[in-house]
Design a protein around this motif. Structure first.
Motif, mmCIF file in Angstrom:
data_model
loop_
_atom_site.group_PDB
_atom_site.id
_atom_site.type_symbol
_atom_site.label_atom_id
_atom_site.label_comp_id
_atom_site.label_asym_id
_atom_site.label_seq_id
_atom_site.Cartn_x
_atom_site.Cartn_y
_atom_site.Cartn_z
ATOM 1 N N ARG A 191 -0.322 -25.370 3.006
ATOM 2 C CA ARG A 191 0.313 -24.725 4.161
ATOM 3 C C ARG A 191 1.534 -23.895 3.730
ATOM 4 O O ARG A 191 1.755 -22.789 4.222
ATOM 5 C CB ARG A 191 0.720 -25.802 5.170
ATOM 6 N N ALA A 211 0.363 -20.708 2.315
ATOM 7 C CA ALA A 211 -0.064 -19.804 3.389
ATOM 8 C C ALA A 211 1.149 -19.119 4.022
ATOM 9 O O ALA A 211 1.152 -17.897 4.233
ATOM 10 C CB ALA A 211 -0.849 -20.575 4.438
ATOM 11 N N ASP A 226 2.532 -16.591 1.656
ATOM 12 C CA ASP A 226 1.633 -15.454 1.443
ATOM 13 C C ASP A 226 1.582 -14.516 2.643
ATOM 14 O O ASP A 226 1.516 -13.299 2.477
ATOM 15 C CB ASP A 226 0.220 -15.980 1.146
ATOM 16 N N ALA A 227 1.567 -15.085 3.838
ATOM 17 C CA ALA A 227 1.347 -14.275 5.046
ATOM 18 C C ALA A 227 2.380 -14.639 6.119
ATOM 19 O O ALA A 227 2.021 -15.143 7.187
ATOM 20 C CB ALA A 227 -0.076 -14.503 5.560
ATOM 21 N N GLY A 253 -8.336 -22.734 1.105
ATOM 22 C CA GLY A 253 -8.237 -22.315 2.505
ATOM 23 C C GLY A 253 -7.907 -23.497 3.383
ATOM 24 O O GLY A 253 -8.133 -24.655 3.010
ATOM 25 N N TRP A 258 -6.035 -19.799 7.079
ATOM 26 C CA TRP A 258 -5.585 -19.087 5.873
ATOM 27 C C TRP A 258 -6.594 -19.266 4.756
ATOM 28 O O TRP A 258 -7.107 -20.380 4.549
ATOM 29 C CB TRP A 258 -4.228 -19.624 5.405
ATOM 30 N N GLU A 265 -6.928 -18.208 0.617
ATOM 31 C CA GLU A 265 -6.240 -17.668 -0.559
ATOM 32 C C GLU A 265 -6.691 -16.232 -0.810
ATOM 33 O O GLU A 265 -7.893 -15.947 -0.763
ATOM 34 C CB GLU A 265 -6.608 -18.557 -1.749
ATOM 35 N N ARG A 317 -10.791 -14.295 -0.442
ATOM 36 C CA ARG A 317 -11.155 -13.665 0.838
ATOM 37 C C ARG A 317 -12.451 -12.884 0.700
ATOM 38 O O ARG A 317 -12.790 -12.411 -0.376
ATOM 39 C CB ARG A 317 -10.000 -12.771 1.326
ATOM 40 N N ASN A 346 -3.131 -7.439 12.883
ATOM 41 C CA ASN A 346 -3.806 -8.229 11.844
ATOM 42 C C ASN A 346 -5.312 -8.007 12.017
ATOM 43 O O ASN A 346 -6.062 -8.862 12.470
ATOM 44 C CB ASN A 346 -3.445 -9.713 11.973
#
Ligand SMILES: CC(C)(COP(=O)(O)OP(=O)(O)OC[C@H]1O[C@@H](n2cnc3c(N)ncnc32)[C@H](O)[C@@H]1OP(=O)(O)O)[C@@H](O)C(=O)NCCC(=O)NCCS
Length: 159
Positions: free
Chosen positions: A20, A23, A26-27, A64, A84, A86, A90, A122
């Motif tokens: 988490r 995630a 990252d985003a 994920g 999420w 990685e 994706r 998004n």
């Protein structure tokens, strides 16, 4: 590459936390939370988050994460949060496996619909959700962690 999805238990709290936090780092614009907020959660908080909800990880180590929670104020509703994958993984179907797991949990839990909020702009996430049967409801709200940004609600009927 196959990334089996499994539901996490409270004893997986360290892996849940690590994934988490990756995630959120990252985003940061995709979630209604922040890295600083969740870095501060202690072990007891992580254990409670996992046991009160349905956390799913893809792969071990996880590539994920997704989480199913009750929909506040709607006994027949469930809510998908924390999706999420990685970046390097994706486009490989991991998101599909995670959503399948949350849908199966929601149905088994008696849910008749599964909702989510996706940040406007998004596009990758929204396209992914559309492919997986979610449609925009037309409801929008400011993102709680950044009211200058809006998010839109999507819904998938489960029955
Ligand atoms: C959202 C997320 C989980 C989806 O997983 P994914 O593996 O990337 O999803 P997929 O590749 O299966 O699907 C993405 C869709 O967007 C499309 N897409 C890919 N790159 C894109 C881009 N730059 N812009 C627009 N669409 C794009 C893909 O073609 C695919 O659409 P299709 O199924 O019609 O071909 C992942 O991108 C992620 O973790 N993003 C960061 C965190 C996040 O935004 N979470 C969502 C919170 S609501």
């Amino acid at each position: 590459m196959i990334h089996p999805v499994r539901r996490l238990t409270a004893d997986d709290w360290r892996a849940a936390r690590a994934t988490r936090l990756r995630a959120l780092a990252d985003a940061p614009g995709a979630f209604a939370s922040t890295l600083a907020r969740e870095e501060a959660f202690d072990e007891a908080t992580w254990r409670t988050r996992i046991t009160d909800n349905a956390w799913f990880a893809a792969g071990d180590p996880a590539v994920g994460l997704a989480c199913g929670i009750p929909e506040p104020g709607d006994a027949d509703g469930r809510h998908l949060v924390g999706m999420w994958v990685e970046p390097a993984r994706r486009g490989e179907g991991v998101a599909d496996l995670l959503v399948d797991a949350v849908v199966a949990w929601a149905r088994a839990d008696g849910g008749r619909r599964l909702a989510l909020w996706v940040v406007d702009g998004n596009v990758r996430a929204r396209r992914c959700y559309e492919r997986l049967g979610f449609t925009l409801t037309g409801e929008r709200q400011p993102l709680p962690t950044d009211p200058s940004v809006t998010e839109s609600r999507m819904l998938r009927h489960l029955v």
